[in-house]
Design a protein around this motif. Structure first.
Motif, PDB file in Angstrom:
ATOM      1  N   PRO A 116       1.009  -1.085   0.108  1.00 20.95           N
ATOM      2  CA  PRO A 116       0.091  -0.079   0.029  1.00 20.95           C
ATOM      3  C   PRO A 116       1.056   1.189  -0.032  1.00 20.95           C
ATOM      4  CG  PRO A 116      -0.170  -0.973   2.007  1.00 20.95           C
ATOM      5  CD  PRO A 116       0.721  -1.941   1.274  1.00 20.95           C
ATOM      6  N   ASP A 117       0.169   2.268  -0.728  1.00 21.53           N
ATOM      7  CA  ASP A 117       1.276   3.560  -0.865  1.00 21.53           C
ATOM      8  C   ASP A 117       0.010   4.677  -1.123  1.00 21.53           C
ATOM      9  OD1 ASP A 117       0.934   3.436  -3.480  1.00 21.53           O
ATOM     10  OD2 ASP A 117       2.931   2.618  -3.754  1.00 21.53           O
ATOM     11  N   SER A 118       0.588   5.960  -1.097  1.00 18.75           N
ATOM     12  CA  SER A 118      -0.466   6.941  -1.436  1.00 18.75           C
ATOM     13  C   SER A 118      -0.769   7.021  -2.914  1.00 18.75           C
ATOM     14  CB  SER A 118       0.301   8.323  -1.309  1.00 18.75           C
ATOM     15  OG  SER A 118       1.583   8.364  -2.007  1.00 18.75           O
ATOM     16  N   TYR A 119      -0.134   6.324  -4.047  1.00 19.18           N
ATOM     17  CA  TYR A 119      -0.488   6.080  -5.366  1.00 19.18           C
ATOM     18  C   TYR A 119      -1.638   5.144  -5.566  1.00 19.18           C
ATOM     19  CZ  TYR A 119       3.841   8.534  -5.852  1.00 19.18           C
ATOM     20  OH  TYR A 119       5.094   9.515  -6.075  1.00 19.18           O
ATOM     21  N   ASN A 120      -1.819   4.192  -4.637  1.00 21.14           N
ATOM     22  CA  ASN A 120      -2.769   3.158  -4.809  1.00 21.14           C
ATOM     23  C   ASN A 120      -3.825   3.325  -3.848  1.00 21.14           C
ATOM     24  OD1 ASN A 120      -1.580   1.790  -2.467  1.00 21.14           O
ATOM     25  ND2 ASN A 120      -0.609   0.406  -3.581  1.00 21.14           N
ATOM     26  N   TYR A 121      -3.860   4.430  -3.269  1.00 24.98           N
ATOM     27  CA  TYR A 121      -4.833   4.638  -2.135  1.00 24.98           C
ATOM     28  C   TYR A 121      -4.811   3.881  -0.971  1.00 24.98           C
ATOM     29  CZ  TYR A 121      -6.097   7.642  -6.146  1.00 24.98           C
ATOM     30  OH  TYR A 121      -6.010   8.550  -7.252  1.00 24.98           O
ATOM     31  N   GLY A 122      -3.520   3.198  -0.528  1.00 25.28           N
ATOM     32  CA  GLY A 122      -3.548   2.470   0.418  1.00 25.28           C
ATOM     33  C   GLY A 122      -3.815   1.131   0.335  1.00 25.28           C
ATOM     34  N   ASP A 123      -4.298   0.848  -0.898  1.00 19.93           N
ATOM     35  CA  ASP A 123      -4.811  -0.674  -1.163  1.00 19.93           C
ATOM     36  C   ASP A 123      -4.285  -1.194  -2.638  1.00 19.93           C
ATOM     37  OD1 ASP A 123      -6.135  -2.959  -1.550  1.00 19.93           O
ATOM     38  OD2 ASP A 123      -8.080  -2.180  -1.111  1.00 19.93           O
TER      39      ASP A 123
END
Ligand SMILES: [Zn+2]
Length: 170
Positions: A116-123
């Motif tokens: 998860p990261d900010s690019y995949n909105y945490g998912d």
């Protein structure tokens, strides 16, 4: 193999085994437990019931099990091994059928490659679904430069580090 299985009936015994890792033979000289020579790709199969392992096994031997799930796992490991070898050689890994399959992307997702990261909105499912969509495009020229950039970023920052660190692919 039956001797190493808990179930005594052949058909039942077949279901106990899983393909658990892949190792590339440096000079294509691997010898399958059945005696077949000249293996480049040497698989390990593990018995879920008693933990027994058989190594090395060639893909044609796995084929004899007649199990679609095992054949798919063989293909996934093979593709990931190519990703690893290509990355180690410093060559580009493309989102093509040479390196990936729907099953390989699913495996990477299920095993946690898409952190998860900010690019995949945490998912990570968002990375997975994006790559599935891009992989499925028959006309690759319809992939925008922005999408192409995102594909390369996911391959280099998530997939390659994950595959290089995966002890099941050597
Ligand atoms: Zn064999």
């Amino acid at each position: 193999m039956i001797a190493a299985s808990d179930a005594d009936k052949w058909k039942k015994a077949l279901l106990e085994w899983d393909v658990t890792s892949l190792e590339e033979h440096p000079s294509s000289d691997g010898v399958c437990v059945c005696g077949q020579t000249g293996l480049l790709w040497m698989y390990t199969i593990t018995n879920d019931a008693n933990g027994a392992e058989l190594f090395p096994i060639g893909s044609s031997c796995v084929n004899h099990f007649g199990r679609t799930d095992l054949n798919r796992r063989v293909d996934v490991f093979h593709k990931l091994a190519l990703v690893q070898a290509t990355a180690n050689a410093g060559k580009p890994v493309e989102m093509t059928t040479e390196f990936f399959s729907r099953a390989a992307l699913k495996f990477l997702f299920e095993e946690g490659a898409f952190t998860p990261d900010s690019y995949n909105y945490g998912d990570g499912v968002n990375d997975y679904e994006f790559l599935l969509k891009m992989f499925g495009k028959r006309d690759k020229s319809t992939i925008t430069s922005r999408q192409g950039y995102k594909i390369r970023k996911l391959v280099t920052s998530k997939i390659i580090p994950f595959v290089l660190a995966d002890p099941r692919v050597r």
